[in-house]
Design an enzyme around this catalytic site. Structure first.
Site, PDB file in Angstrom:
ATOM      1  N   GLU A 112       5.810 -21.007 -11.364  1.00  0.00           N
ATOM      2  CA  GLU A 112       6.832 -20.791 -10.329  1.00  0.00           C
ATOM      3  C   GLU A 112       7.662 -22.045 -10.033  1.00  0.00           C
ATOM      4  O   GLU A 112       8.684 -21.965  -9.357  1.00  0.00           O
ATOM      5  CB  GLU A 112       6.178 -20.274  -9.039  1.00  0.00           C
ATOM      6  CG  GLU A 112       5.646 -18.861  -9.194  1.00  0.00           C
ATOM      7  CD  GLU A 112       4.783 -18.409  -8.041  1.00  0.00           C
ATOM      8  OE1 GLU A 112       4.699 -17.192  -7.815  1.00  0.00           O
ATOM      9  OE2 GLU A 112       4.170 -19.255  -7.361  1.00  0.00           O
ATOM     10  N   ASP A 118       5.556  -6.865  -9.908  1.00  0.00           N
ATOM     11  CA  ASP A 118       4.700  -5.674 -10.044  1.00  0.00           C
ATOM     12  C   ASP A 118       4.977  -4.716  -8.900  1.00  0.00           C
ATOM     13  O   ASP A 118       5.690  -5.051  -7.962  1.00  0.00           O
ATOM     14  CB  ASP A 118       3.217  -6.087 -10.043  1.00  0.00           C
ATOM     15  CG  ASP A 118       2.841  -6.845  -8.788  1.00  0.00           C
ATOM     16  OD1 ASP A 118       2.922  -8.085  -8.783  1.00  0.00           O
ATOM     17  OD2 ASP A 118       2.502  -6.190  -7.774  1.00  0.00           O
TER      18      ASP A 118
HETATM   19  N1  SAH Z   1      -2.308 -15.002 -12.194  1.00  0.00           N
HETATM   20  C1  SAH Z   1      -3.050 -15.820 -11.260  1.00  0.00           C
HETATM   21  C2  SAH Z   1      -3.281 -15.148  -9.925  1.00  0.00           C
HETATM   22  C3  SAH Z   1      -2.049 -14.712  -9.275  1.00  0.00           C
HETATM   23  S1  SAH Z   1      -2.336 -14.118  -7.683  1.00  0.00           S
HETATM   24  C4  SAH Z   1      -4.403 -16.201 -11.839  1.00  0.00           C
HETATM   25  O1  SAH Z   1      -4.780 -15.643 -12.846  1.00  0.00           O
HETATM   26  O2  SAH Z   1      -5.049 -17.054 -11.235  1.00  0.00           O
HETATM   27  C5  SAH Z   1      -0.760 -13.437  -7.387  1.00  0.00           C
HETATM   28  C6  SAH Z   1       0.340 -14.378  -7.016  1.00  0.00           C
HETATM   29  O3  SAH Z   1       1.557 -13.710  -7.106  1.00  0.00           O
HETATM   30  C7  SAH Z   1       0.239 -14.892  -5.590  1.00  0.00           C
HETATM   31  O4  SAH Z   1       0.681 -16.201  -5.513  1.00  0.00           O
HETATM   32  C8  SAH Z   1       1.122 -13.916  -4.802  1.00  0.00           C
HETATM   33  O5  SAH Z   1       1.940 -14.604  -3.884  1.00  0.00           O
HETATM   34  C9  SAH Z   1       1.981 -13.201  -5.832  1.00  0.00           C
HETATM   35  N2  SAH Z   1       1.866 -11.737  -5.946  1.00  0.00           N
HETATM   36  C10 SAH Z   1       2.478 -11.026  -6.927  1.00  0.00           C
HETATM   37  N3  SAH Z   1       2.188  -9.728  -6.813  1.00  0.00           N
HETATM   38  C11 SAH Z   1       1.382  -9.582  -5.737  1.00  0.00           C
HETATM   39  C12 SAH Z   1       0.735  -8.454  -5.131  1.00  0.00           C
HETATM   40  N4  SAH Z   1       0.845  -7.217  -5.633  1.00  0.00           N
HETATM   41  N5  SAH Z   1      -0.052  -8.678  -4.040  1.00  0.00           N
HETATM   42  C13 SAH Z   1      -0.182  -9.925  -3.549  1.00  0.00           C
HETATM   43  N6  SAH Z   1       0.394 -11.026  -4.093  1.00  0.00           N
HETATM   44  C14 SAH Z   1       1.182 -10.874  -5.178  1.00  0.00           C
END
Ligand code: SAH
Length: 233
Positions: free
Chosen positions: A12, A197
């Site tokens: 990001e 998503d």
């Molecule tokens: N891919 C990362 C985890 C991402 S958590 C790993 O493997 O460690 C998701 C991140 O994207 C968070 O920072 C949140 O702010 C955002 N995000 C995207 N879609 C989301 C959803 N459906 N619910 C909550 N946060 C979401």
């Protein structure tokens, strides 16, 4: 004018950091803060990690140590409204913490007890500049409400509850806590999120495909928007 830009994940902020060129680095609370210039504007960029606590710590360091004038949060989010497509951008009108629940004391969902705080209102002028920049770039964009919580929203039920309780457009895990820190420090903020998503059962198929693309896209947009934020009209 000094602008603090926070992203939760490397992806990001990576393309923003590459715009910095030569810059200074400082580490606080295990977070690296990079200080440099983008388009003639002084910026401090940091990756805070996922979740509201990380985001709040990072935002307070931006305010307390770096004395930023504006806080900007960029990243990805799940859409709560099916008219928002993957890749669309949501600019915050305001933000709320959907996991705050003290309703047994008579507070509304999202209301922080004894504070009168529920919806954190973004700076109107900065949000308008972001919308105009997105318009010029031809990127689909919305001005709306961003709901944050320490939960990855991935079921139809939770998605519907957040949308219906708060009339929010997208959900993520950091923005509203950065907004709260900005309000406590009396500085303007804006959150700019790219939809990665649909925040429902389809997440498991689609998330990984779009996370990187949406995050990179959003960071590139912020690189263009940052100089505009400091323009006086
Ligand atoms: N891919 C990362 C985890 C991402 S958590 C790993 O493997 O460690 C998701 C991140 O994207 C968070 O920072 C949140 O702010 C955002 N995000 C995207 N879609 C989301 C959803 N459906 N619910 C909550 N946060 C979401």
């Amino acid at each position: 004018m000094k602008i603090g830009v926070i992203g939760a994940m490397d992806i990001e902020i990576a393309s923003l950091v590459s715009l910095l060129g030569s810059h200074a680095e400082k580490t606080y609370a295990g977070m690296v803060f990079r200080k440099g210039m983008i388009g003639g504007t002084e910026v401090i960029i940091a990756k805070c990690g996922v979740g509201k606590v990380n985001a709040a710590v990072c935002a307070e360091i931006m305010c307390g140590f770096f004395c930023v004038d504006v806080l900007v949060n960029t990243g990805v989010a799940g859409s709560l409204d099916n008219s928002l497509d993957i890749g669309d951008i949501v600019v915050s009108r305001d933000a709320v913490q959907h996991d705050v629940d003290a309703v047994n004391f008579g507070y509304a969902y999202g209301e922080i007890p004894s504070s009168g705080m529920r919806y954190f209102v973004a700076d109107e002028d900065i949000a308008r500049k972001c919308m105009r920049a997105l318009e010029d770039m031809g990127v689909a964009h919305w001005l709306g409400r961003i709901a944050s919580g320490d939960q990855f929203v991935r079921t139809r039920e939770r998605k519907a509850w957040i949308r219906e309780t708060f009339a929010a457009h997208c959900c993520e895990m950091e923005g509203a806590s950065i907004a709260q820190v900005a309000v406590l420090n009396k500085i303007p903020f804006v959150l700019v999120r790219a939809i990665s998503d649909k925040a429902d059962e389809s997440v498991s198929e689609s998330y990984d495909v779009f996370e990187e693309k949406a995050a990179r896209h959003c960071a590139e947009l912020i690189g263009r928007i940052v100089p505009m934020i400091s323009w006086r009209e």
